[in-house]
Motif scaffolding. Structure first.
Motif, short mmCIF file in Angstrom:
data_model
loop_
_atom_site.label_atom_id
_atom_site.label_comp_id
_atom_site.label_asym_id
_atom_site.label_seq_id
_atom_site.Cartn_x
_atom_site.Cartn_y
_atom_site.Cartn_z
N THR A 1 0.82 -1.22 0.00
CA THR A 1 0.00 0.00 0.00
C THR A 1 0.85 1.27 0.00
O THR A 1 0.38 2.31 -0.45
CB THR A 1 -0.94 0.02 1.22
OG1 THR A 1 -0.17 -0.17 2.41
CG2 THR A 1 -1.98 -1.09 1.11
N ALA A 2 2.08 1.18 0.52
CA ALA A 2 2.95 2.36 0.57
C ALA A 2 3.49 2.67 -0.82
O ALA A 2 3.85 1.77 -1.59
CB ALA A 2 4.09 2.12 1.54
N LYS A 3 3.56 3.93 -1.14
CA LYS A 3 4.10 4.34 -2.44
C LYS A 3 5.62 4.46 -2.32
O LYS A 3 6.19 5.54 -2.34
CB LYS A 3 3.45 5.64 -2.89
CG LYS A 3 1.97 5.46 -3.19
CD LYS A 3 1.32 6.70 -3.75
CE LYS A 3 -0.14 6.43 -4.12
NZ LYS A 3 -0.79 7.63 -4.70
N VAL A 4 6.23 3.27 -2.19
CA VAL A 4 7.66 3.17 -1.91
C VAL A 4 8.26 2.06 -2.76
O VAL A 4 7.73 0.94 -2.81
CB VAL A 4 7.91 2.87 -0.42
CG1 VAL A 4 9.38 2.54 -0.18
CG2 VAL A 4 7.49 4.05 0.44
N VAL A 5 9.37 2.38 -3.43
CA VAL A 5 10.21 1.39 -4.09
C VAL A 5 11.41 1.16 -3.19
O VAL A 5 12.04 2.11 -2.71
CB VAL A 5 10.67 1.87 -5.48
CG1 VAL A 5 11.66 0.88 -6.10
CG2 VAL A 5 9.47 2.07 -6.40
#
Length: 397
Positions: free
Chosen positions: A219-223
């Protein structure tokens, strides 16, 4: 050391069978009905240096200990950058108090002296003992020790193509030619070594480092990227890729976990590319599952790998990967288009497009992440450790 009994890969080269084990750690229960345990030595450059070989060595040492084997981990020199290991249930030994002398008479004399220490350890073993040399530099000391009556296995933890560009290539051909088995990490690499006249070559893949009960919710907008800040890991190329994809996803961040000699120059590159607002330098982490659960996509930009643990860790945490197709091990771990996406090595634009595809499509992220978590379980620790034990039995004949 004796010549290998057969000229081609043997039971260790049988493909890994699929498993859907739901175990939550990298341990394997002791099988009280199995044959009595062996004495097993792991000999590496260092006992606790930072890197994947060290992580692999101690994972396997714990697995073998759990199976009733008597394990001893040996390093040649102390580490300059130490990996925290915690308590280990087996002895460790480091031969040198510092670095060995430079090449010359003093170096040769010191090697003979340290090889004598190895011989003393080896002579105290029970029948059926095995010496696993994880790095070819360490093999230079093992080669001078008395290994009569022991099974000696030499390993290359990198792809054949990457090794061939380094000084390790001629040393592998020299020092592993007469061991009982030379092990690569994939069948493709083993075949390439056989093509170099290494008729004792076979392969065994790495086991899963862990099996988290709770996967990433994505859900986190993290790469996420995890690895040493070293030229081999290609973080400079990842930054170039991120410079292309970040403007299209201003609410996403790239989290880079790791430390290393290129940290300062990479951070300067990040600033020069205008990425300071979207790149987070997290430093090293002792909580890899937690770092991965905090991400929705995993990026691997390495120039060379063997059978990368970080890629396996991401997949078992249900984080879909975008990676450079830099080694046979990467192609075996990731099924391109099914449970992850691969890009041509060095093509930063293509890697950016793979990242963009995963970042733009939550349904794709979720489906690939879930398939990755299922597919990667073909490398469960129990599967791999039993293949090692089968190899020990075969080589003892």
């Amino acid at each position: 050391m004796k010549r290998p009994p057969v000229p081609a890969p043997v039971p260790a080269a049988v493909p890994v069978s699929a498993s859907t084990s739901a175990s939550t750690s990298a341990s394997v229960p002791v099988d009280v009905n199995s044959e009595p345990g062996r004495d097993v030595f792991f000999v590496s450059n260092s006992v606790d240096e930072l890197g994947g070989v060290t992580s692999w060595s101690h994972q396997m040492a714990r697995l073998f200990t759990g199976r009733g084997h008597r394990v001893h981990v040996v390093g040649i020199t102390p580490s300059e950058v130490v990996q925290e290991l915690g308590e280990v249930p087996y002895p460790t030994t480091t031969l040198y108090a510092g670095q060995p002398p430079r090449p010359g008479r003093a170096r040769a004399a010191s090697m003979r002296e340290q090889a004598t220490k190895l011989t003393a350890l080896f002579r105290a073993t029970r029948p059926g003992a095995v010496v696993i040399v994880t790095q070819v530099w360490a093999m230079e000391w093992v080669a001078q020790a008395d290994t009569r009556g022991l099974t000696v296995i030499g390993m290359s933890h990198e792809a054949f193509a990457y090794c061939r560009t380094s000084s390790r290539f001629p040393r592998v051909r020299k020092h592993y030619r007469d061991v009982d088995r030379m092990l690569a990490l994939t069948r493709e690499d083993a075949d390439l070594w056989i093509g170099q006249g290494m008729n004792n070559a076979s392969y065994l893949p790495n086991p899963l480092p862990f099996m988290p009960e709770v996967p990433s919710p994505r859900t986190a907008k993290v790469v996420v990227s995890i690895g040493r800040l070293h030229h081999q890991k290609g973080i400079d190329m990842l930054l170039d890729s991120w410079a292309e994809v970040a403007p299209r996803h201003p609410d996403w961040h790239l989290r880079i976990y790791g430390s290393g000699e290129e940290e300062e120059i990479l951070q300067k590159q990040c600033t020069a590319l205008g990425l300071d607002g979207s790149v987070d330098w997290m430093g090293p982490t002792n909580d890899v599952p937690g770092a991965l659960r905090g991400g929705s996509v995993f990026a691997q930009s390495s120039r060379g790998e063997g059978f990368p643990l970080a890629l396996m860790e991401a997949m078992v945490t249900a984080v879909p990967c975008a990676a450079f197709d830099c080694a046979p091990g990467v192609r075996e771990i990731v099924h391109d288009g099914e449970d992850g996406l691969l890009a041509t090595l060095g093509n930063t634009g293509e890697l950016a497009r793979r990242l963009d595809r995963l970042m733009s499509d939550k349904e794709l992220r979720d489906s690939m992440g879930e398939r990755a978590r299922i597919n990667i379980q073909r490398y469960t620790p129990e599967t791999i450790v039993r293949r090692w034990e089968d190899l020990f039995t075969f080589l003892e004949r």
